[in-house]
Design a protein around this motif. Structure first.
Motif, PDB file in Angstrom:
ATOM      1  N   THR A  87       0.830  -1.203   0.000  1.00  0.00           N
ATOM      2  CA  THR A  87       0.000   0.000   0.000  1.00  0.00           C
ATOM      3  C   THR A  87       0.864   1.252   0.000  1.00  0.00           C
ATOM      4  O   THR A  87       0.632   2.182  -0.786  1.00  0.00           O
ATOM      5  N   ILE A  88       1.882   1.276   0.840  1.00  0.00           N
ATOM      6  CA  ILE A  88       2.790   2.426   0.886  1.00  0.00           C
ATOM      7  C   ILE A  88       3.510   2.574  -0.449  1.00  0.00           C
ATOM      8  O   ILE A  88       3.649   3.681  -0.971  1.00  0.00           O
ATOM      9  N   GLN A  89       3.947   1.453  -1.032  1.00  0.00           N
ATOM     10  CA  GLN A  89       4.631   1.525  -2.326  1.00  0.00           C
ATOM     11  C   GLN A  89       3.698   2.046  -3.412  1.00  0.00           C
ATOM     12  O   GLN A  89       4.105   2.842  -4.262  1.00  0.00           O
ATOM     13  N   THR A 142      -8.114   4.789  -2.404  1.00  0.00           N
ATOM     14  CA  THR A 142      -8.632   4.637  -1.046  1.00  0.00           C
ATOM     15  C   THR A 142      -9.947   3.865  -1.056  1.00  0.00           C
ATOM     16  O   THR A 142     -10.170   3.001  -0.208  1.00  0.00           O
ATOM     17  N   MET A 143     -10.804   4.170  -2.023  1.00  0.00           N
ATOM     18  CA  MET A 143     -12.101   3.485  -2.101  1.00  0.00           C
ATOM     19  C   MET A 143     -11.959   2.014  -2.473  1.00  0.00           C
ATOM     20  O   MET A 143     -12.753   1.180  -2.038  1.00  0.00           O
ATOM     21  N   THR A 144     -10.977   1.678  -3.300  1.00  0.00           N
ATOM     22  CA  THR A 144     -10.841   0.305  -3.793  1.00  0.00           C
ATOM     23  C   THR A 144      -9.883  -0.551  -2.971  1.00  0.00           C
ATOM     24  O   THR A 144      -9.783  -1.746  -3.208  1.00  0.00           O
ATOM     25  N   ASN A 145      -9.177   0.065  -2.026  1.00  0.00           N
ATOM     26  CA  ASN A 145      -8.265  -0.687  -1.175  1.00  0.00           C
ATOM     27  C   ASN A 145      -8.896  -0.791   0.219  1.00  0.00           C
ATOM     28  O   ASN A 145      -8.725   0.106   1.041  1.00  0.00           O
ATOM     29  N   PRO A 146      -9.634  -1.870   0.486  1.00  0.00           N
ATOM     30  CA  PRO A 146     -10.326  -1.981   1.764  1.00  0.00           C
ATOM     31  C   PRO A 146      -9.376  -1.982   2.960  1.00  0.00           C
ATOM     32  O   PRO A 146      -9.737  -1.568   4.046  1.00  0.00           O
ATOM     33  N   THR A 164     -13.522   8.240   4.904  1.00  0.00           N
ATOM     34  CA  THR A 164     -13.736   6.799   5.074  1.00  0.00           C
ATOM     35  C   THR A 164     -14.628   6.513   6.271  1.00  0.00           C
ATOM     36  O   THR A 164     -15.448   5.609   6.218  1.00  0.00           O
ATOM     37  N   ARG A 165     -14.477   7.300   7.345  1.00  0.00           N
ATOM     38  CA  ARG A 165     -15.334   7.107   8.528  1.00  0.00           C
ATOM     39  C   ARG A 165     -16.795   7.359   8.187  1.00  0.00           C
ATOM     40  O   ARG A 165     -17.691   6.796   8.805  1.00  0.00           O
ATOM     41  N   GLU A 166     -17.029   8.234   7.203  1.00  0.00           N
ATOM     42  CA  GLU A 166     -18.392   8.533   6.767  1.00  0.00           C
ATOM     43  C   GLU A 166     -18.805   7.663   5.581  1.00  0.00           C
ATOM     44  O   GLU A 166     -19.744   7.982   4.854  1.00  0.00           O
ATOM     45  N   ASN A 167     -18.066   6.545   5.391  1.00  0.00           N
ATOM     46  CA  ASN A 167     -18.361   5.551   4.352  1.00  0.00           C
ATOM     47  C   ASN A 167     -18.477   6.141   2.950  1.00  0.00           C
ATOM     48  O   ASN A 167     -19.372   5.784   2.181  1.00  0.00           O
ATOM     49  N   PHE A 168     -17.591   7.053   2.626  1.00  0.00           N
ATOM     50  CA  PHE A 168     -17.486   7.619   1.277  1.00  0.00           C
ATOM     51  C   PHE A 168     -18.790   8.276   0.816  1.00  0.00           C
ATOM     52  O   PHE A 168     -19.111   8.253  -0.367  1.00  0.00           O
TER      53      PHE A 168
END
Length: 192
Positions: free
Chosen positions: A67-69, A98-102, A164-168
């Motif tokens: 993820t960092i890479q 961010t949306m596609t990486n759970p 993300t806390r607000e579920n996008f």
């Protein structure tokens, strides 16, 4: 030829493990995911999992590093200029990722991402040090630049955390516009 086939099979199995882990992460809390869950979802045998990872924490570490890479790959392609569309495109890419990486979304939502964020911030600091070492301004300006970059990284993580806390719920285009505005009005003038 045999090595290429083995390398390809290793990569395919690795991707299956990652994909299975991401799917399970949508259903279960990270602490409750087991090797059995992953191999069942990935459609692999236990020995294949253990040929890749010692255990779930080792898998999580590998996913953190990947993820960092991925984020660094995005950063390396971003060459900021006074170009609103290019900046917005960069932030849209970050929002999509961010949306596609759970895994990343899960870390951003929860307080248990501390270890990941500490690792990411250390790597970001190394990146900033590398970028600024060839700059011609005085050491004070380099230090200010380093802090400005830390500020942008912090504000970006803060916005993504809230999102993300607000579920996008807010469209990614609006989030990208907010991040672009922060960059264009805060960091870009400092870089000029």
């Amino acid at each position: 030829m045999i090595n290429e086939t083995q390398d390809e099979r290793y990569h395919v199995a690795d991707e299956a493990i990652y994909d299975a882990f991401f799917l399970i992460l949508k259903e279960k809390e990270l602490e409750k995911i087991t090797v059995s869950d992953v191999i069942k979802k990935a459609g692999i045998v236990r020995s294949t999992f253990y040929n890749h990872y010692e255990n779930i924490p080792a898998l999580v570490t590998a996913i953190e590093d990947k993820t960092i890479q991925d984020i660094f790959t995005f950063m390396e392609t971003f060459h900021p200029k006074n170009d609103l569309d290019m900046c917005r495109s960069f932030y849209l890419t970050i929002c999509d990722y961010t949306m596609t990486n759970p895994f990343l979304a899960n870390l951003l939502r929860s307080p248990r991402g501390d270890k990941f964020f500490e690792k990411a911030m250390t790597m970001f600091h190394s990146y900033v040090t590398h970028i600024t070492k060839n700059a011609s301004p005085s050491q004070n300006k380099k230090d200010e630049f380093s802090y400005m970059i830390a500020s942008i990284i912090g504000s970006t993580l803060g916005v993504l955390h809230k999102w993300t806390r607000e579920n996008f719920q807010v469209p990614k285009e609006i989030i990208a516009d907010i991040l672009t505005q922060v960059f264009m009005t805060g960091m870009l003038p400092f870089m000029s």
